[in-house]
Design an enzyme around this catalytic site. Structure first.
Site, PDB file in Angstrom:
ATOM      1  N   ARG A   1       0.848  -1.180   0.000  1.00 55.24           N
ATOM      2  CA  ARG A   1       0.000   0.000   0.000  1.00 55.24           C
ATOM      3  C   ARG A   1       0.888   1.236   0.000  1.00 55.24           C
ATOM      4  O   ARG A   1       1.986   1.222   0.562  1.00 55.24           O
ATOM      5  CB  ARG A   1      -0.926   0.004   1.222  1.00 55.24           C
TER       6      ARG A   1
ATOM      7  N   LYS B   1       4.503  -1.713   7.948  1.00 58.45           N
ATOM      8  CA  LYS B   1       3.316  -1.564   8.776  1.00 58.45           C
ATOM      9  C   LYS B   1       2.138  -2.147   8.006  1.00 58.45           C
ATOM     10  O   LYS B   1       2.104  -2.110   6.781  1.00 58.45           O
ATOM     11  CB  LYS B   1       3.059  -0.098   9.090  1.00 58.45           C
TER      12      LYS B   1
ATOM     13  N   HIS C   1      -2.543   3.177  -6.226  1.00 61.40           N
ATOM     14  CA  HIS C   1      -3.131   1.915  -5.772  1.00 61.40           C
ATOM     15  C   HIS C   1      -3.253   0.934  -6.938  1.00 61.40           C
ATOM     16  O   HIS C   1      -3.253  -0.281  -6.743  1.00 61.40           O
ATOM     17  CB  HIS C   1      -4.501   2.160  -5.146  1.00 61.40           C
TER      18      HIS C   1
ATOM     19  N   ARG D   1      -0.439  -1.398  -7.011  1.00 65.90           N
ATOM     20  CA  ARG D   1      -0.653  -2.536  -6.102  1.00 65.90           C
ATOM     21  C   ARG D   1      -1.506  -3.604  -6.790  1.00 65.90           C
ATOM     22  O   ARG D   1      -1.218  -4.801  -6.707  1.00 65.90           O
ATOM     23  CB  ARG D   1      -1.321  -2.030  -4.828  1.00 65.90           C
TER      24      ARG D   1
ATOM     25  N   HIS E   1      -2.864  -8.994   2.484  1.00 69.08           N
ATOM     26  CA  HIS E   1      -4.299  -9.217   2.450  1.00 69.08           C
ATOM     27  C   HIS E   1      -4.715 -10.098   3.623  1.00 69.08           C
ATOM     28  O   HIS E   1      -3.958 -10.960   4.068  1.00 69.08           O
ATOM     29  CB  HIS E   1      -4.706  -9.906   1.144  1.00 69.08           C
TER      30      HIS E   1
ATOM     31  N   TYR F   1      -1.249 -19.591   6.312  1.00 72.14           N
ATOM     32  CA  TYR F   1      -0.790 -18.224   6.006  1.00 72.14           C
ATOM     33  C   TYR F   1       0.343 -17.784   6.928  1.00 72.14           C
ATOM     34  O   TYR F   1       1.336 -17.219   6.482  1.00 72.14           O
ATOM     35  CB  TYR F   1      -1.991 -17.273   6.131  1.00 72.14           C
TER      36      TYR F   1
END
Length: 436
Positions: free
Chosen positions: A275, A297, A360, A363, A386, A396
């Site tokens: 992001r 972050k 964006h 991304r 995500h 994950y």
């Protein structure tokens, strides 16, 4: 009071004694006409009675009024009094009427002469202290005249989408003009046409509320349904991406930016899928060059996430100036880090001749192009940050950095291949080459 026949000689020799402030001489030919002399000045006056009240009116200086004209004016004033009209009121009404005619002529002159550009400049000046720098620059960019040498690349800049309207007079802008303008601009730059219309509509509404401009415009022109139908819709998310065929032109334009911090940042967005805020807030302490990793972050995970720092991006980052704690630093920003890379990105897109893609959208490009190297969906999601799917992504949290790095390295290598950039890890300190 004694009266004499006014002659040029008598007028010339008549003077005010030193011991008096003013003296009068009265004409025997025209009733009520007098000559008043003060120290240094002489003027014709009229004196009469209206409803038993004395009225005295100055006609004018003897230097500008002849005796004959002064007598004619005195008779006119007497006629008004005989009709029961106060000459002073009649004069005031005449002046008011003249002023009204003058004001009407002034308004008409403004209507005929004032351009949209002039009012637009006033609009920007009025709002500059209230708008953010980014919003203000958008207005300036979309209204620029163009024709200047490009800062990067060859050729001249093109006029902004609003520029044609700004060259018109305010009274010329109507619904038909706006509809034709939108139709024309949307053919070559649809997103700019939409954004330009939204800006112009806000400007036009401001004009309709402004005392100096409301009478100059057709306030309903921007609300016309035929006009609004011509405005392109916002670009769908599925189109807000770079395609594989765009990569070579995009990288060439972005790498050609004069600011290496912004150039690296933009490439970093495409190569990591991060992001925009995450990457902008990257600190030097968040990078481990030896491990080939960086800590971002994360709005999903409060603890953040560690992702690979692929070799090519690592080489770019290592070459950035270390001005402060921020990797993507800015000496002009209040907090020391990059604040607005979007303008530079838009310029790069223009240079490359590509459709508008948001930050964006870079991304989204990462997620889209990752399929070309068959990167597993779960790894794409983990690198991008995500939120995992409970069923498909039960592992994950356990994927090691080394596994992510294998797939991330494949993705970066494939991207560089499509962009025509030749790179090997051994060349990190030797520069990068573009494959011809």
């Amino acid at each position: 009071m004694s009266k004499v026949k006014f002659t040029a000689g008598q007028i010339a020799k008549f003077a005010c004694p030193a011991d008096k402030q003013q003296v009068f001489m009265w004409d025997s030919e025209a009733p009520g006409l007098g000559l008043r002399a003060t120290h240094g000045a002489k003027s014709y006056i009229y004196q009469g009675k209206l409803n038993n009240n004395a009225i005295r009116i100055t006609i004018g200086d003897v230097k500008t009024w002849s005796i004959k004209d002064a007598q004619a004016e005195a008779r006119r004033l007497q006629t008004l009094i005989d009709a029961g009209t106060d000459p002073r009121q009649a004069k005031a009404e005449k002046i008011a009427k003249a002023e009204a005619v003058k004001e009407q002529a002034k308004t008409q002159a403004i209507r005929q002469a004032v351009t949209v550009q002039k009012v637009w400049n006033a609009y920007l000046e009025h709002h500059q202290d209230y708008w953010g720098e980014r919003h203000y620059r958008d207005h300036v960019n979309l209204s620029q005249a163009g024709g200047l040498p490009k800062k990067r690349g060859s050729g001249l800049t093109v006029p902004g989408v609003l520029f044609p309207l700004l060259q018109m007079r305010m009274i010329e802008v109507n619904a038909d003009v706006l509809a034709e303008w939108q139709k024309s601009e949307a053919q070559t730059r649809a997103n700019n046409a939409r954004q330009g219309f939204e800006m112009f509509r806000a400007f036009w509404r401001w004009c309709s509320q402004h005392k100096d401009y409301a009478s100059l415009i057709d306030a309903q022109a921007v609300e016309n349904q035929d006009v609004r139908k011509k405005v392109p819709s916002r670009k769908a998310k599925k189109f807000d991406v770079l395609q594989r065929a765009h990569l070579k032109d995009w990288f060439e334009a972005v790498r050609g930016l004069s600011n290496p911090v912004i150039a690296t940042y933009l490439q970093g967005l495409l190569l990591t899928g991060a992001r925009r805020e995450e990457l902008a807030e990257l600190k030097w302490s968040d990078i481990d060059f030896k491990l080939g990793a960086m800590w971002l972050k994360d709005k999903v995970d409060d603890e953040g996430r560690m992702i690979p720092l692929p070799p090519y991006l690592a080489a770019l980052v290592a070459g950035l100036p270390r001005r402060n704690e921020w990797v993507f630093s800015s000496p002009t920003a209040a907090d020391g880090k990059l604040a607005e890379p979007r303008i530079a990105h838009n310029r790069a897109l223009d240079t490359a001749g590509l459709e508008h893609v948001t930050l964006h959208g870079l991304r989204r490009t990462f997620a889209s192009l990752a399929e070309w190297v068959e990167m597993p969906v779960g790894i794409v999601a983990q690198i991008m940050g995500h939120k995992p799917n409970a069923t498909a992504e039960k592992h994950y949290k356990t994927r090691p950095l080394e596994l992510l790095a294998i797939w991330h390295g494949k993705y970066e290598a494939w991207i560089l291949e499509q962009a025509g950039i030749e790179f090997a890890q051994s060349e990190q300190n030797q520069g990068l080459r573009v494959v011809k």
